[in-house]
Design a protein around this motif. Structure first.
Motif, short mmCIF file in Angstrom:
data_model
loop_
_atom_site.label_atom_id
_atom_site.label_comp_id
_atom_site.label_asym_id
_atom_site.label_seq_id
_atom_site.Cartn_x
_atom_site.Cartn_y
_atom_site.Cartn_z
N ARG A 71 0.84 -1.19 0.00
CA ARG A 71 0.00 0.00 0.00
C ARG A 71 0.88 1.25 0.00
O ARG A 71 1.88 1.31 0.71
CB ARG A 71 -0.92 0.01 1.20
CG ARG A 71 -1.89 1.17 1.12
CD ARG A 71 -3.00 1.03 2.11
NE ARG A 71 -3.83 2.21 1.96
CZ ARG A 71 -5.12 2.19 1.94
NH1 ARG A 71 -5.75 1.06 2.08
NH2 ARG A 71 -5.80 3.30 1.79
N ALA B 54 -7.01 3.93 -1.93
CA ALA B 54 -6.25 2.68 -2.07
C ALA B 54 -5.40 2.68 -3.34
O ALA B 54 -5.92 2.64 -4.46
CB ALA B 54 -7.19 1.49 -2.07
N PHE C 200 -1.74 0.69 -4.67
CA PHE C 200 -0.74 -0.30 -4.33
C PHE C 200 0.39 -0.29 -5.35
O PHE C 200 0.15 -0.09 -6.54
CB PHE C 200 -1.36 -1.70 -4.29
CG PHE C 200 -2.28 -1.91 -3.13
CD1 PHE C 200 -1.81 -2.45 -1.95
CD2 PHE C 200 -3.61 -1.55 -3.22
CE1 PHE C 200 -2.65 -2.64 -0.86
CE2 PHE C 200 -4.47 -1.73 -2.14
CZ PHE C 200 -3.99 -2.28 -0.96
#
Length: 82
Positions: free
Chosen positions: A6, A12, A14
């Motif tokens: 992350r 979010a 990644f």
């Protein structure tokens, strides 16, 4: 195997990369109260100096001569074949 970490964004995101690290599931136990937790650790057998240079320096070994292991943060993901 693909590891995804992350990134520090308000949503979010990644950063994913392939790796040849060996993975191990380990049980960690607290010295004070014996509380246990399961964790994944990745051991890089062929780690280049790069981001691991401080680790090699602290251990007093040459880069690539010993595996460098680290725990995966709670927000990380691993994708691998069964």
């Amino acid at each position: 195997m693909v590891a995804c970490h992350r990134m520090p964004y308000p949503y979010a995101v990644f950063s994913c990369h392939t790796t040849t690290a060996a993975l191990y599931a380990v049980t960690l136990a607290g010295a004070e109260d014996g509380t246990k937790a399961e964790a994944m650790t990745a051991c890089h057998k062929d780690a280049s100096p790069g981001i691991f240079w401080p680790t090699y320096k602290k251990l007093g070994v040459a880069p690539g001569t010993v595996p460098v292991c680290h725990f995966l943060p709670q927000d990380s993901m691993l994708w691998m074949r069964k």
